[in-house]
Design a protein around this motif. Structure first.
Motif, PDB file in Angstrom:
ATOM      1  N   GLY A  78      26.035  36.511  71.204  1.00  0.00           N
ATOM      2  CA  GLY A  78      24.908  37.278  71.719  1.00  0.00           C
ATOM      3  C   GLY A  78      25.224  38.727  71.988  1.00  0.00           C
ATOM      4  N   TYR A  79      26.525  39.083  72.014  1.00  0.00           N
ATOM      5  CA  TYR A  79      26.896  40.467  72.293  1.00  0.00           C
ATOM      6  C   TYR A  79      27.240  41.249  71.027  1.00  0.00           C
ATOM      7  CZ  TYR A  79      27.059  39.001  77.166  1.00  0.00           C
ATOM      8  OH  TYR A  79      26.720  38.520  78.402  1.00  0.00           O
ATOM      9  N   ARG A  80      27.040  40.634  69.851  1.00  0.00           N
ATOM     10  CA  ARG A  80      27.196  41.382  68.605  1.00  0.00           C
ATOM     11  C   ARG A  80      26.050  42.383  68.479  1.00  0.00           C
ATOM     12  NH1 ARG A  80      30.393  38.542  64.797  1.00  0.00           N
ATOM     13  NH2 ARG A  80      32.153  37.669  65.954  1.00  0.00           N
ATOM     14  N   LEU A  81      26.334  43.541  67.894  1.00  0.00           N
ATOM     15  CA  LEU A  81      25.319  44.585  67.816  1.00  0.00           C
ATOM     16  C   LEU A  81      24.040  44.104  67.139  1.00  0.00           C
ATOM     17  CD1 LEU A  81      27.083  47.971  66.990  1.00  0.00           C
ATOM     18  CD2 LEU A  81      26.205  47.150  69.156  1.00  0.00           C
ATOM     19  N   LYS A  82      24.187  43.352  66.037  1.00  0.00           N
ATOM     20  CA  LYS A  82      22.993  42.918  65.317  1.00  0.00           C
ATOM     21  C   LYS A  82      22.152  41.954  66.144  1.00  0.00           C
ATOM     22  CE  LYS A  82      25.213  39.078  62.833  1.00  0.00           C
ATOM     23  NZ  LYS A  82      25.487  38.504  61.492  1.00  0.00           N
ATOM     24  N   ASN A  83      22.801  41.217  67.076  1.00  0.00           N
ATOM     25  CA  ASN A  83      22.056  40.299  67.933  1.00  0.00           C
ATOM     26  C   ASN A  83      21.505  40.997  69.165  1.00  0.00           C
ATOM     27  OD1 ASN A  83      22.538  38.124  66.212  1.00  0.00           O
ATOM     28  ND2 ASN A  83      24.501  37.677  67.173  1.00  0.00           N
ATOM     29  N   ILE A  84      22.175  42.043  69.621  1.00  0.00           N
ATOM     30  CA  ILE A  84      21.651  42.835  70.733  1.00  0.00           C
ATOM     31  C   ILE A  84      20.336  43.500  70.331  1.00  0.00           C
ATOM     32  CG2 ILE A  84      22.040  44.903  72.152  1.00  0.00           C
ATOM     33  CD1 ILE A  84      24.998  44.200  72.198  1.00  0.00           C
ATOM     34  N   THR A  85      20.267  43.976  69.082  1.00  0.00           N
ATOM     35  CA  THR A  85      19.065  44.672  68.617  1.00  0.00           C
ATOM     36  C   THR A  85      17.971  43.718  68.159  1.00  0.00           C
ATOM     37  OG1 THR A  85      20.078  44.869  66.415  1.00  0.00           O
ATOM     38  CG2 THR A  85      20.367  46.716  67.928  1.00  0.00           C
ATOM     39  N   ASN A  86      18.301  42.450  67.964  1.00  0.00           N
ATOM     40  CA  ASN A  86      17.294  41.448  67.581  1.00  0.00           C
ATOM     41  C   ASN A  86      16.670  40.889  68.860  1.00  0.00           C
ATOM     42  OD1 ASN A  86      15.812  39.280  66.652  1.00  0.00           O
ATOM     43  ND2 ASN A  86      17.391  38.517  65.277  1.00  0.00           N
ATOM     44  N   LEU A  87      15.633  41.566  69.356  1.00  0.00           N
ATOM     45  CA  LEU A  87      15.084  41.220  70.668  1.00  0.00           C
ATOM     46  C   LEU A  87      14.554  39.794  70.763  1.00  0.00           C
ATOM     47  CD1 LEU A  87      13.329  44.501  71.881  1.00  0.00           C
ATOM     48  CD2 LEU A  87      15.572  43.574  72.486  1.00  0.00           C
ATOM     49  N   PRO A  88      13.807  39.257  69.778  1.00  0.00           N
ATOM     50  CA  PRO A  88      13.361  37.860  69.897  1.00  0.00           C
ATOM     51  C   PRO A  88      14.531  36.893  70.062  1.00  0.00           C
ATOM     52  CG  PRO A  88      12.126  38.971  68.181  1.00  0.00           C
ATOM     53  CD  PRO A  88      13.215  39.909  68.592  1.00  0.00           C
ATOM     54  N   ARG A  89      15.582  37.086  69.273  1.00  0.00           N
ATOM     55  CA  ARG A  89      16.750  36.215  69.390  1.00  0.00           C
ATOM     56  C   ARG A  89      17.449  36.423  70.731  1.00  0.00           C
ATOM     57  NH1 ARG A  89      22.089  35.529  69.092  1.00  0.00           N
ATOM     58  NH2 ARG A  89      22.957  33.849  67.804  1.00  0.00           N
TER      59      ARG A  89
END
Length: 479
Positions: A78-89
């Motif tokens: 959850g702290y990967r950049l791509k997951n930080i920017t994926n707000l629904p996820r």
């Protein structure tokens, strides 16, 4: 067209990096949870008792919650950049983790008989305030990080790209590098005819000399190669020419290799392979999954025993026939077993030809319609879990007749039998539950089942169980 191209780019402060952003996000999560826990305790006790109470106890509990939340979110990436920017996820991960964590800790506190140490009002306040604050913070962090990535603020590591002519424009490599900390200073494109030449180095020697001088002058930190992996001679020649520079050289996967490198890499001696399809769960994973099955089933039987008793009485009182319906299904490794369900129809089909239940199916009894919509008819499968034929979570077992049909027309369908079938599954929480009216719906269900098998984890099982509760009441699709 073989010239060196200088790329105009912006960068942020040298200290700002993707790794730093990820670590700061963890630290802020922990601090916010601590503040919410202690703040909720202080405000609630001052409001209700006009005294602070056992603040040290609440501080210790808040720290425990904060550490566990950080660890669980880290495990889910959850702290990967791509997951930080994926707000629904990010929102889903936060809600599921926060809720599951509170449920688990409350169960532990109750079991250890320490729940009396905590005020119910403070606990509820901590849960609600903490969740609201975390979601607000995730939204802020996600939008800021997305803006920083888009403007290149995190692109601080100076890099050069050596590419086959035309590939930079046709790939996402440049965008990916810019969004994950690399600042592309120059691009050197080489024509396919030159790359195929055995005299590559002598052909482009002046350009390489210029590139090396540029790399030294501008303190280049990384060099990326973007070309077809089949050009082994060209790659070896370029590496030989670059050995004078003390910087790492990265080979970017071409379009063919990238598709397979998304899978987990496995070591087989001195060789690494991409695991395109994983084997059935290891004995350790099976033991872990079995432990969850037994614990969850025991708890479910205790909770749902009154519901099951009332259901059995209603079935017997409203229609002729047995309370339970048994049907042959295929389980792990294709082994047949008898599945248990509450009887919802006037027929007991089990053979080479079985028709799926449809909307307004005349075979379904009056009480059966309600049982199927609420999934209460599935509760007797808890006994299948206790017997070891099924798991709480896994691909839903279909009738043997349907297995035989779909194995002939859907590729990889049989791979569903690499794990035990489940009472619920990844396909069901994603909306593929109930009747599969078309082949496309069954193909989509199989796709989710295979994704579950290839990405199994204990947390994924917990997530699916929690998701099933929501889906069963919010989006009933079975009939």
């Amino acid at each position: 067209m073989d010239e060196l191209i200088t790329v105009p780019s912006r960068s942020g402060p040298r200290w700002l990096s993707p790794t730093l952003i990820e670590r700061l996000t963890i630290v802020v999560d922990v601090l916010l949870i601590l503040m919410c826990g202690i703040g909720s305790a202080v405000i609630y006790h001052l409001y209700t008792h006009a005294a602070l109470g056992k603040i040290d106890t609440y501080a210790a509990a808040s720290l425990l919650v904060a550490i566990n939340f950080g660890l669980l979110t880290t495990v889910q990436r959850g702290y990967r950049l791509k997951n930080i920017t994926n707000l629904p996820r990010s929102f889903r991960t936060t809600v599921m983790t926060w809720t599951g964590l509170f449920g688990a800790l409350l169960a532990i506190a109750f079991t250890m008989k320490v729940s009396d140490e905590f005020s119910r009002g403070t606990t509820i306040s901590f849960y609600l305030v903490g969740l609201i604050v975390l979601l607000a913070w995730k939204a802020t962090a996600g939008r800021w990080t997305a803006r920083a990535l888009a403007t290149g603020a995190l692109a601080n590591s100076r890099a050069v790209l050596i590419a086959e002519f035309g590939l930079p424009a046709a790939s996402n490599t440049m965008m990916d590098l810019a969004q994950h900390g690399y600042r592309l200073m120059r691009i050197m494109e080489i024509r396919p005819t030159d790359l195929a030449s055995p005299l590559l180095l002598s052909t482009i020697a002046p350009r390489f000399d210029e590139l090396i001088a540029y790399a030294r002058e501008n303190r280049i930190e990384h060099i990326f190669l973007l070309m077809n992996w089949s050009r082994q001679h060209a790659i070896d020649s370029i590496l030989d020419a670059l050995k004078i520079l003390p910087v790492p050289v990265h080979l970017v996967p071409d379009t063919h290799a990238a598709r397979f490198l998304r899978y987990p890499l496995q070591s087989t001696g001195n060789t690494f392979t991409a695991e395109l399809r994983r084997a059935p769960l290891s004995w350790k994973e099976r033991a872990l999954k079995r432990t969850l099955d037994l614990a969850g089933t025991t708890l479910a039987l205790i909770v749902f025993a009154p519901v099951m008793l009332v259901t059995a009485i209603l079935i017997k009182a409203t229609s002729k026939g047995p309370v339970f319906f048994r049907q042959t299904r295929n389980g792990f490794n294709g082994r047949a077993f008898k599945i248990f369900k509450f009887r919802t129809m006037r027929v007991l089909e089990d053979g080479p030809t079985i028709r799926q239940a449809q909307k307004n199916d005349p075979r379904v009894t009056a009480i059966g319609k309600w049982l199927r919509k609420t999934s209460i008819d599935e509760l007797p499968q808890l006994f299948n879990v206790l017997k070891g034929d099924m798991s709480l979570v896994g691909p839903r077992p279909h009738a043997v007749a349907h297995d035989s049909e779909y194995e002939q027309i859907i590729g990889n369908y049989a791979f569903r039998h690499h794990v035990k079938p489940g009472i619920t599954g990844w396909a069901q929480v994603n909306g593929y539950r109930g009747e599969t009216r078309t082949l496309e719906l069954m193909e989509k269900r199989v796709e989710y089942d295979l994704s579950y098998i290839n990405n199994w984890s204990l947390w994924l099982d917990v997530k699916i169980v929690l998701g099933t509760v929501i889906v069963s009441f919010a989006r009933p699709t079975a009939y």
